[in-house]
Design an enzyme around this catalytic site. Structure first.
Site, PDB file in Angstrom:
ATOM      1  N   ASP A  63      14.961  46.582  82.846  1.00  0.00           N
ATOM      2  CA  ASP A  63      16.232  46.402  84.266  1.00  0.00           C
ATOM      3  C   ASP A  63      16.748  47.869  84.259  1.00  0.00           C
ATOM      4  O   ASP A  63      17.021  48.148  82.748  1.00  0.00           O
ATOM      5  CB  ASP A  63      16.931  45.565  84.709  1.00  0.00           C
ATOM      6  CG  ASP A  63      17.075  44.512  83.357  1.00  0.00           C
ATOM      7  OD1 ASP A  63      17.783  45.099  82.745  1.00  0.00           O
ATOM      8  OD2 ASP A  63      17.352  43.259  84.163  1.00  0.00           O
ATOM      9  N   ASP A 132      23.257  31.553  86.063  1.00  0.00           N
ATOM     10  CA  ASP A 132      22.587  31.016  87.566  1.00  0.00           C
ATOM     11  C   ASP A 132      21.280  30.925  87.116  1.00  0.00           C
ATOM     12  O   ASP A 132      20.475  30.993  87.773  1.00  0.00           O
ATOM     13  CB  ASP A 132      23.039  32.040  88.311  1.00  0.00           C
ATOM     14  CG  ASP A 132      22.194  33.801  88.405  1.00  0.00           C
ATOM     15  OD1 ASP A 132      22.032  33.962  87.523  1.00  0.00           O
ATOM     16  OD2 ASP A 132      22.412  34.254  89.216  1.00  0.00           O
ATOM     17  N   HIS A 134      18.873  33.526  86.434  1.00  0.00           N
ATOM     18  CA  HIS A 134      18.105  34.711  86.493  1.00  0.00           C
ATOM     19  C   HIS A 134      17.506  35.301  85.173  1.00  0.00           C
ATOM     20  O   HIS A 134      17.362  34.772  83.771  1.00  0.00           O
ATOM     21  CB  HIS A 134      18.942  36.155  87.047  1.00  0.00           C
ATOM     22  CG  HIS A 134      20.482  36.696  86.455  1.00  0.00           C
ATOM     23  ND1 HIS A 134      21.195  37.155  86.572  1.00  0.00           N
ATOM     24  CD2 HIS A 134      19.967  37.025  85.068  1.00  0.00           C
ATOM     25  CE1 HIS A 134      21.415  37.248  85.689  1.00  0.00           C
ATOM     26  NE2 HIS A 134      21.091  37.636  84.297  1.00  0.00           N
ATOM     27  N   GLU A 139      17.803  37.387  91.094  1.00  0.00           N
ATOM     28  CA  GLU A 139      18.700  36.720  91.083  1.00  0.00           C
ATOM     29  C   GLU A 139      18.283  34.983  91.803  1.00  0.00           C
ATOM     30  O   GLU A 139      17.175  35.288  92.002  1.00  0.00           O
ATOM     31  CB  GLU A 139      19.888  36.790  92.368  1.00  0.00           C
ATOM     32  CG  GLU A 139      20.471  38.480  91.229  1.00  0.00           C
ATOM     33  CD  GLU A 139      21.426  37.461  90.342  1.00  0.00           C
ATOM     34  OE1 GLU A 139      21.288  36.449  89.774  1.00  0.00           O
ATOM     35  OE2 GLU A 139      22.095  38.596  90.212  1.00  0.00           O
TER      36      GLU A 139
HETATM   37  C1  F6R Z   1      19.041  42.026  81.186  1.00  0.00           C
HETATM   38  C2  F6R Z   1      18.660  40.938  81.728  1.00  0.00           C
HETATM   39  C3  F6R Z   1      19.648  40.044  81.749  1.00  0.00           C
HETATM   40  C4  F6R Z   1      20.654  39.306  80.906  1.00  0.00           C
HETATM   41  C5  F6R Z   1      21.389  38.046  81.736  1.00  0.00           C
HETATM   42  C6  F6R Z   1      21.976  37.461  80.208  1.00  0.00           C
HETATM   43  O1  F6R Z   1      18.331  43.141  80.589  1.00  0.00           O
HETATM   44  O2  F6R Z   1      17.691  40.554  81.698  1.00  0.00           O
HETATM   45  O3  F6R Z   1      18.745  38.796  82.920  1.00  0.00           O
HETATM   46  O4  F6R Z   1      19.207  38.835  79.508  1.00  0.00           O
HETATM   47  O5  F6R Z   1      22.369  38.357  82.172  1.00  0.00           O
HETATM   48  O6  F6R Z   1      22.907  38.214  79.888  1.00  0.00           O
HETATM   49  P1  F6R Z   1      23.876  37.771  78.017  1.00  0.00           P
HETATM   50  O7  F6R Z   1      22.848  38.366  77.524  1.00  0.00           O
HETATM   51  O8  F6R Z   1      24.884  39.369  78.537  1.00  0.00           O
HETATM   52  O9  F6R Z   1      24.133  36.495  78.205  1.00  0.00           O
END
Ligand code: F6R
Length: 256
Positions: A63, A132, A134, A139
């Site tokens: 992403d 959540d 994702h 989401e």
């Molecule tokens: C980012 C991604 C998101 C993160 C998620 C957790 O490339 O794919 O799904 O893995 O938001 O973020 P952290 O690791 O910062 O808790």
């Protein structure tokens, strides 16, 4: 799903690093799917320290924020350059990260999907998870069949990511993310989660019903998923003792 519970993030990241190192040794032209955020940071440091040959490796990131200049310190282009790519011998032309400044975003997303296919598909996809549930930036309520596309971040995700931007207002609302259908086509998924903040999402992913309300739960339908957790992230798993026993008693040929 294989649930690997380790005492610390360091040990869980170490196992993930060994899994990826083995893939790169067995298949020097492997295609890796990569995540950003705080979770894979130590994993990338470990991989960079392993002196692996990345010259034939191809990568696709999950992403990117829309509208953030590539050079912005919080863009995922900057993140990947700083935390992995500048430390390994990957060929720049083999790196793929969604272009959050593409003039025609739907056209860009279609080309991104086509590039993944043309590369032979993703051998191993690294995933983090949001509080959540994702994965990528899919989401809750995302279609479980979705492909690479634009998504709008939830207020919770923007609050969670405010720690990188200094304020919630500075966090972009929109992103490009690989879809859940795209992630499900990777041959292997490797999900990492650390800390108690992830415990509810992990419990839902591993032991809850499959639901778009916790998008990562769709991984129950994937034939090859490893979930590397520290103890706090695993604290709401009902069958944690069973998963520990399975891991501690793996036949030698199944380990890395
Ligand atoms: C980012 C991604 C998101 C993160 C998620 C957790 O490339 O794919 O799904 O893995 O938001 O973020 P952290 O690791 O910062 O808790």
């Amino acid at each position: 799903m294989e649930i690997i519970i380790q005492p610390t993030p360091e040990e869980a990241a170490g196992i993930a690093a060994r899994i990826i190192a083995r893939l790169l040794r067995d298949k020097p032209g492997a295609v890796l799917g990569l995540a950003t955020g705080s979770t894979p940071l130590r994993l990338y440091q470990m991989l960079a320290g392993m002196k692996l040959d990345w010259s034939r490796v191809t990568t696709f990131n999950l992403d990117e924020y829309i509208g953030l200049p590539r050079e912005h310190p919080q863009s995922y282009h900057s993140f990947m350059r700083e935390n992995l790519f500048r430390h390994v011998n990957i060929a720049p032309e083999n790196i793929h990260i969604p272009d959050g400044n593409a003039a025609d975003i739907p056209a860009f997303c279609a080309v991104y999907e086509e590039r993944i296919r043309a590369a032979g598909g993703i051998d191993l996809q690294v995933l983090g998870i949001g509080g959540d549930g994702h994965i990528g930036f899919n989401e809750p309520s995302s279609s479980l069949a979705s492909r690479t596309r634009i998504k709008t971040l939830t207020p919770q995700t923007r609050r969670d990511n405010a720690r990188f931007f200094g304020s919630e207002q500075a966090v972009p609302h929109h992103v490009i993310t690989m879809g859940i259908g795209t992630i499900m086509e990777a041959r292997q998924n490797l999900l990492l989660a650390f800390g108690e903040k992830k415990a509810a999402a992990i419990a839902g992913t591993v032991e809850g019903p499959v639901t778009a309300d916790n998008p990562a739960s769709v991984l129950q339908f994937h034939p090859s998923v490893k979930v590397c957790l520290d103890e706090p992230a695993a604290c709401r798993l009902r069958r944690a003792d069973y998963y520990r026993w399975v891991f501690d008693n793996k036949p030698a040929w199944q380990t890395w």
